[in-house]
Scaffold this active site. Structure first.
Site, PDB file in Angstrom:
ATOM      1  N   HIS A   1      10.842   8.349 -10.189  1.00  0.00           N
ATOM      2  CA  HIS A   1       9.544   7.679 -10.325  1.00  0.00           C
ATOM      3  C   HIS A   1       8.477   8.563 -10.442  1.00  0.00           C
ATOM      4  CE1 HIS A   1      10.349   8.058  -5.891  1.00  0.00           C
ATOM      5  NE2 HIS A   1       8.961   8.306  -5.885  1.00  0.00           N
ATOM      6  N   MET A   2       7.667   8.136 -11.280  1.00  0.00           N
ATOM      7  CA  MET A   2       6.196   8.899 -11.522  1.00  0.00           C
ATOM      8  C   MET A   2       5.109   8.063 -10.997  1.00  0.00           C
ATOM      9  SD  MET A   2       6.842   9.900 -15.516  1.00  0.00           S
ATOM     10  CE  MET A   2       8.303  10.845 -15.958  1.00  0.00           C
ATOM     11  N   HIS A   3       4.587   8.900  -9.901  1.00  0.00           N
ATOM     12  CA  HIS A   3       3.377   8.332  -9.285  1.00  0.00           C
ATOM     13  C   HIS A   3       2.228   8.359 -10.195  1.00  0.00           C
ATOM     14  CE1 HIS A   3       4.623   8.239  -5.017  1.00  0.00           C
ATOM     15  NE2 HIS A   3       5.582   9.267  -5.631  1.00  0.00           N
TER      16      HIS A   3
ATOM     17  N   ASN B   1       7.568  13.590  -7.061  1.00  0.00           N
ATOM     18  CA  ASN B   1       8.145  14.296  -5.792  1.00  0.00           C
ATOM     19  C   ASN B   1       9.884  14.333  -6.318  1.00  0.00           C
ATOM     20  OD1 ASN B   1       5.849  14.418  -4.368  1.00  0.00           O
ATOM     21  ND2 ASN B   1       6.003  12.061  -3.868  1.00  0.00           N
TER      22      ASN B   1
ATOM     23  N   GLU C   1      11.088  10.165  -1.191  1.00  0.00           N
ATOM     24  CA  GLU C   1      11.656   9.306  -0.071  1.00  0.00           C
ATOM     25  C   GLU C   1      12.562   8.210  -0.794  1.00  0.00           C
ATOM     26  OE1 GLU C   1       8.042   7.749   1.732  1.00  0.00           O
ATOM     27  OE2 GLU C   1       7.821   9.651   2.969  1.00  0.00           O
TER      28      GLU C   1
ATOM     29  N   ARG D   1       2.725  -1.593  -8.500  1.00  0.00           N
ATOM     30  CA  ARG D   1       1.699  -0.913  -7.665  1.00  0.00           C
ATOM     31  C   ARG D   1       2.566  -0.455  -6.239  1.00  0.00           C
ATOM     32  NH1 ARG D   1      -3.267  -1.822  -9.184  1.00  0.00           N
ATOM     33  NH2 ARG D   1      -3.412  -3.596 -10.534  1.00  0.00           N
ATOM     34  N   ASP D   2       2.122   0.690  -5.974  1.00  0.00           N
ATOM     35  CA  ASP D   2       2.723   1.315  -4.582  1.00  0.00           C
ATOM     36  C   ASP D   2       2.237   0.696  -3.534  1.00  0.00           C
ATOM     37  OD1 ASP D   2       3.755   4.583  -4.120  1.00  0.00           O
ATOM     38  OD2 ASP D   2       2.891   3.203  -2.182  1.00  0.00           O
ATOM     39  N   ILE D   3       3.226   0.145  -2.648  1.00  0.00           N
ATOM     40  CA  ILE D   3       3.005  -0.522  -1.353  1.00  0.00           C
ATOM     41  C   ILE D   3       2.210   0.312  -0.367  1.00  0.00           C
ATOM     42  CG2 ILE D   3       5.001   0.152   0.164  1.00  0.00           C
ATOM     43  CD1 ILE D   3       5.662  -2.921   0.537  1.00  0.00           C
TER      44      ILE D   3
HETATM   45  P1  DGP Z   1       8.122   9.053  -2.847  1.00  0.00           P
HETATM   46  O1  DGP Z   1       7.628   9.807  -1.825  1.00  0.00           O
HETATM   47  O2  DGP Z   1       7.843   9.930  -4.204  1.00  0.00           O
HETATM   48  O3  DGP Z   1       9.859   8.748  -2.889  1.00  0.00           O
HETATM   49  O4  DGP Z   1       7.396   7.861  -2.957  1.00  0.00           O
HETATM   50  C1  DGP Z   1       7.936   6.575  -2.782  1.00  0.00           C
HETATM   51  C2  DGP Z   1       6.866   5.530  -2.791  1.00  0.00           C
HETATM   52  O5  DGP Z   1       7.474   4.244  -3.039  1.00  0.00           O
HETATM   53  C3  DGP Z   1       5.814   5.646  -1.689  1.00  0.00           C
HETATM   54  O6  DGP Z   1       4.636   6.011  -1.937  1.00  0.00           O
HETATM   55  C4  DGP Z   1       5.813   4.056  -1.176  1.00  0.00           C
HETATM   56  C5  DGP Z   1       6.629   3.337  -2.503  1.00  0.00           C
HETATM   57  N1  DGP Z   1       7.501   2.292  -1.933  1.00  0.00           N
HETATM   58  C6  DGP Z   1       8.482   2.481  -1.103  1.00  0.00           C
HETATM   59  N2  DGP Z   1       9.370   1.120  -1.071  1.00  0.00           N
HETATM   60  C7  DGP Z   1       8.465   0.231  -1.841  1.00  0.00           C
HETATM   61  C8  DGP Z   1       8.470  -1.120  -2.055  1.00  0.00           C
HETATM   62  O7  DGP Z   1       9.421  -1.769  -1.607  1.00  0.00           O
HETATM   63  N3  DGP Z   1       7.564  -1.645  -2.892  1.00  0.00           N
HETATM   64  C9  DGP Z   1       6.556  -0.929  -3.638  1.00  0.00           C
HETATM   65  N4  DGP Z   1       5.706  -1.524  -4.258  1.00  0.00           N
HETATM   66  N5  DGP Z   1       6.595   0.636  -3.212  1.00  0.00           N
HETATM   67  C10 DGP Z   1       7.375   1.112  -2.327  1.00  0.00           C
END
Ligand code: DGP
Length: 111
Positions: free
Chosen positions: A99-101, A86, A94, A29-31
């Protein structure tokens, strides 16, 4: 690569809410969720971004795309889902580990 946060998540060195894993990918899960369901699929292998994939990654990319609907259905997204990759700073990336959302579970805004 040693400082890559997603490599550490894949290795279990940083905790995450993992919802799926196999020999090639991990999904968690995205944080900072942008939808009721917001998952991230990462390859276990470190790849910076979509811009740095090569022919050697073709099978991995196909596996990721084929696995996304499986994970989406497991997450209850029967009505459909959105996938976002992204790429590069200009694309809003970032974390520089491919990674794929996977988003869904509500009415997603258009863009
Ligand atoms: P992007 O902008 O596509 O690089 O998205 C990176 C995503 O990663 C962003 O939606 C937040 C997520 N994220 C960053 N650090 C962590 C983490 O430590 N744990 C989790 N679960 N998600 C993270």
């Amino acid at each position: 690569m040693n400082d890559c946060i997603f490599c550490k998540i894949a290795a279990g060195q940083i905790p995450s809410d993992r919802v799926y894993e196999d020999e090639q990918v991990v999904v968690f899960r995205d944080i900072y969720p942008k939808a009721p369901v917001h998952l991230l699929m990462i390859p276990r292998e470190h790849v910076d971004s979509l811009e740095t994939v090569s022919a050697t990654h073709e099978a991995l990319l196909a596996h990721m795309l084929r696995t996304l609907p499986v994970v989406a259905h497991r997450a209850g997204l029967e009505g459909g889902f959105r996938t976002i990759i992204n790429t590069g700073r200009g694309g809003g990336q970032e974390v520089f580990h491919l990674h794929m959302h996977l988003l869904g579970g509500g009415t997603l805004p258009g863009f």
